[in-house]
Write an enzyme that holds these catalytic residues in place. Sequence first.
Site, mmCIF file in Angstrom:
data_model
loop_
_atom_site.group_PDB
_atom_site.id
_atom_site.type_symbol
_atom_site.label_atom_id
_atom_site.label_comp_id
_atom_site.label_asym_id
_atom_site.label_seq_id
_atom_site.Cartn_x
_atom_site.Cartn_y
_atom_site.Cartn_z
ATOM 1 N N LYS A 24 7.726 42.704 20.115
ATOM 2 C CA LYS A 24 6.392 43.260 19.815
ATOM 3 C C LYS A 24 5.334 42.152 19.740
ATOM 4 O O LYS A 24 4.170 42.382 20.110
ATOM 5 C CB LYS A 24 6.414 44.065 18.510
ATOM 6 C CG LYS A 24 7.213 45.380 18.590
ATOM 7 C CD LYS A 24 6.695 46.361 19.627
ATOM 8 C CE LYS A 24 7.287 47.759 19.448
ATOM 9 N NZ LYS A 24 6.959 48.659 20.566
ATOM 10 N N TYR B 246 14.518 44.540 11.894
ATOM 11 C CA TYR B 246 13.691 44.714 13.102
ATOM 12 C C TYR B 246 14.007 43.591 14.114
ATOM 13 O O TYR B 246 13.959 43.807 15.320
ATOM 14 C CB TYR B 246 12.207 44.781 12.746
ATOM 15 C CG TYR B 246 11.371 45.487 13.792
ATOM 16 C CD1 TYR B 246 11.692 46.778 14.211
ATOM 17 C CD2 TYR B 246 10.266 44.871 14.374
ATOM 18 C CE1 TYR B 246 10.950 47.432 15.176
ATOM 19 C CE2 TYR B 246 9.509 45.523 15.338
ATOM 20 C CZ TYR B 246 9.849 46.795 15.732
ATOM 21 O OH TYR B 246 9.109 47.440 16.693
ATOM 22 N N ASP C 166 12.969 54.546 34.587
ATOM 23 C CA ASP C 166 13.565 53.526 33.724
ATOM 24 C C ASP C 166 12.764 52.263 34.022
ATOM 25 O O ASP C 166 12.742 51.806 35.171
ATOM 26 C CB ASP C 166 15.051 53.371 34.087
ATOM 27 C CG ASP C 166 15.716 52.258 33.292
ATOM 28 O OD1 ASP C 166 15.023 51.302 32.869
ATOM 29 O OD2 ASP C 166 16.938 52.333 33.099
ATOM 30 N N VAL C 167 12.097 51.701 33.018
ATOM 31 C CA VAL C 167 11.178 50.582 33.269
ATOM 32 C C VAL C 167 11.870 49.272 33.650
ATOM 33 O O VAL C 167 11.196 48.292 33.970
ATOM 34 C CB VAL C 167 10.204 50.337 32.089
ATOM 35 C CG1 VAL C 167 9.285 51.522 31.894
ATOM 36 C CG2 VAL C 167 10.963 49.988 30.800
ATOM 37 N N ALA D 92 16.093 47.990 22.160
ATOM 38 C CA ALA D 92 16.977 46.856 21.909
ATOM 39 C C ALA D 92 18.360 47.431 21.651
ATOM 40 O O ALA D 92 18.472 48.584 21.221
ATOM 41 C CB ALA D 92 16.505 46.048 20.704
HETATM 42 P P1 NAD Z 1 10.903 57.673 20.804
HETATM 43 O O1 NAD Z 1 12.368 57.397 20.729
HETATM 44 O O2 NAD Z 1 10.475 59.075 20.810
HETATM 45 O O3 NAD Z 1 10.249 56.913 22.032
HETATM 46 C C1 NAD Z 1 10.812 55.739 22.594
HETATM 47 C C2 NAD Z 1 10.829 55.942 24.092
HETATM 48 O O4 NAD Z 1 11.287 54.761 24.762
HETATM 49 C C3 NAD Z 1 11.775 57.085 24.530
HETATM 50 O O5 NAD Z 1 11.055 58.072 25.210
HETATM 51 C C4 NAD Z 1 12.760 56.386 25.464
HETATM 52 O O6 NAD Z 1 13.161 57.201 26.548
HETATM 53 C C5 NAD Z 1 11.902 55.222 25.941
HETATM 54 N N1 NAD Z 1 12.682 54.163 26.585
HETATM 55 C C6 NAD Z 1 13.686 53.417 26.067
HETATM 56 N N2 NAD Z 1 14.206 52.618 27.016
HETATM 57 C C7 NAD Z 1 13.512 52.854 28.158
HETATM 58 C C8 NAD Z 1 13.577 52.374 29.496
HETATM 59 N N3 NAD Z 1 14.468 51.435 29.867
HETATM 60 N N4 NAD Z 1 12.698 52.856 30.413
HETATM 61 C C9 NAD Z 1 11.790 53.791 30.069
HETATM 62 N N5 NAD Z 1 11.670 54.300 28.828
HETATM 63 C C10 NAD Z 1 12.529 53.841 27.892
HETATM 64 O O7 NAD Z 1 10.290 56.896 19.531
HETATM 65 P P2 NAD Z 1 8.774 56.572 19.123
HETATM 66 O O8 NAD Z 1 8.839 56.214 17.697
HETATM 67 O O9 NAD Z 1 7.873 57.619 19.591
HETATM 68 O O10 NAD Z 1 8.508 55.203 19.913
HETATM 69 C C11 NAD Z 1 7.410 55.015 20.780
HETATM 70 C C12 NAD Z 1 6.794 53.637 20.591
HETATM 71 O O11 NAD Z 1 6.252 53.546 19.277
HETATM 72 C C13 NAD Z 1 7.759 52.466 20.737
HETATM 73 O O12 NAD Z 1 7.110 51.404 21.413
HETATM 74 C C14 NAD Z 1 8.003 52.065 19.299
HETATM 75 O O13 NAD Z 1 8.356 50.709 19.198
HETATM 76 C C15 NAD Z 1 6.633 52.332 18.714
HETATM 77 N N6 NAD Z 1 6.562 52.441 17.260
HETATM 78 C C16 NAD Z 1 7.369 53.311 16.594
HETATM 79 C C17 NAD Z 1 7.297 53.388 15.213
HETATM 80 C C18 NAD Z 1 8.209 54.295 14.432
HETATM 81 O O14 NAD Z 1 8.396 54.061 13.222
HETATM 82 N N7 NAD Z 1 8.758 55.338 15.029
HETATM 83 C C19 NAD Z 1 6.368 52.578 14.515
HETATM 84 C C20 NAD Z 1 5.539 51.727 15.235
HETATM 85 C C21 NAD Z 1 5.649 51.654 16.609
HETATM 86 C C1 IMJ Z 2 13.671 49.765 14.117
HETATM 87 C C2 IMJ Z 2 14.689 48.899 13.760
HETATM 88 C C3 IMJ Z 2 14.730 48.284 12.522
HETATM 89 C C4 IMJ Z 2 13.736 48.512 11.599
HETATM 90 C C5 IMJ Z 2 12.725 49.378 11.942
HETATM 91 C C6 IMJ Z 2 12.682 50.013 13.208
HETATM 92 N N1 IMJ Z 2 11.603 49.800 11.255
HETATM 93 C C7 IMJ Z 2 10.873 50.650 12.025
HETATM 94 C C8 IMJ Z 2 11.523 50.830 13.252
HETATM 95 C C9 IMJ Z 2 11.290 49.383 9.893
HETATM 96 C C10 IMJ Z 2 9.586 51.263 11.609
HETATM 97 C C11 IMJ Z 2 11.085 51.694 14.399
HETATM 98 N N2 IMJ Z 2 10.294 50.902 15.376
HETATM 99 C C12 IMJ Z 2 8.996 50.423 14.949
HETATM 100 C C13 IMJ Z 2 10.750 50.566 16.644
HETATM 101 O O1 IMJ Z 2 10.018 49.904 17.366
HETATM 102 C C14 IMJ Z 2 12.085 50.962 17.107
HETATM 103 C C15 IMJ Z 2 12.614 50.454 18.231
HETATM 104 C C16 IMJ Z 2 13.973 50.680 18.675
HETATM 105 C C17 IMJ Z 2 14.844 51.578 18.071
HETATM 106 C C18 IMJ Z 2 16.149 51.712 18.561
HETATM 107 C C19 IMJ Z 2 17.165 52.625 17.920
HETATM 108 C C20 IMJ Z 2 18.261 53.015 18.867
HETATM 109 C C21 IMJ Z 2 18.702 51.921 19.790
HETATM 110 N N3 IMJ Z 2 17.819 50.994 20.166
HETATM 111 C C22 IMJ Z 2 16.534 50.918 19.664
HETATM 112 N N4 IMJ Z 2 15.664 50.053 20.225
HETATM 113 C C23 IMJ Z 2 14.407 49.939 19.764
HETATM 114 O O2 IMJ Z 2 19.862 51.927 20.244
#
Ligand code: NAD
Ligand code: IMJ
Length: 256
Positions: free
Chosen positions: A163, A156, A64-65, A95
Amino acid sequence: MGLLEGKKGVIFGVANERSIAWAIAQRLSSEGMELAFTYAGEAFEKRVTPLARSIGSKIILPCDVTNDGQIDAVFETLKKEWGGLDALVHSLAFAKKEELKGEFLSTSREGFALALDVSAYSLVALVKRAAPLMEGRGGAVITLSYYGSEKVIPNYNVMGVAKAALEASVRYLAADLGPKGIRVNTISAGPVKTLAAMGISGFGDILGSVEAKAPLRRNITQEDVAGTALYLLSPLSSGVTGEIIYVDSGYNVIGF
Ligand code: NAD
Ligand code: IMJ
């Protein structure tokens, strides 16, 4: 012979088989890199362990970071087992759910601090410990960002601010570590259906907007991201650091 034969990397952010970090891990492994995995809390251990084992990984650790003790333990293990490190993948964000809806204006002090701690400071915390293991071997670090750092995307909210801090941290880390031959870059990925996108209201509209407007007229896949990750973590990108590379079907270049 693979591009990454004999190299060692650690992956933070696999939750399940849909995680962007898992696609990256498979791509790195296919080029010969040996990988270690971390998981965030016991709930994820049983998901991550079989995935990691399936590509021959022997090091699977809790992290856990927000917990400095767990971060220290990861890098102590890597030092003991490998003696050095070539790649670090930071693919995590968090978040509170209530901060990811409604107005950014209603963000709480506590919610702001938690989002910035997990999603941005964690990169600094990890790289601080990784750098001594990477010195002298041309190490590389990547993190994952999203366009909501630059432009307002509905819901977001505080994640966009986190970010923005993450992307700025990449530039400062790149400047600090460049003289040691360590590169630090960001992939700004388009929207993709993962656990982190579940239950986000309007997510379908965002995917539709990319399909309609992005130059490539399609959404990206985890594999699209993994290809760029391979480039950024291999000698193919030896002259690149501090950058944001967009893997978003070109969405970000369109003005109207
Ligand atoms: P994911 O849910 O598979 O990965 C998110 C990871 O964050 C999970 O493995 C979770 O365990 C980890 N995490 C959360 N809280 C943590 C903590 N306290 N300590 C350690 N790990 C923790 O979803 P993903 O889409 O693969 O997300 C990976 C990255 O990509 C994130 O930084 C996300 O913001 C970014 N991202 C996602 C999208 C999208 O649309 N899915 C788009 C652009 C960027
Ligand atoms: C996340 C929230 C709102 C809008 C969003 C996203 N859009 C995209 C994402 C448009 C693409 C996914 N994203 C880029 C993320 O970085 C998500 C981060 C995230 C998602 C959750 C969902 C569950 C929760 N906490 C989270 N915290 C971060 O409880």
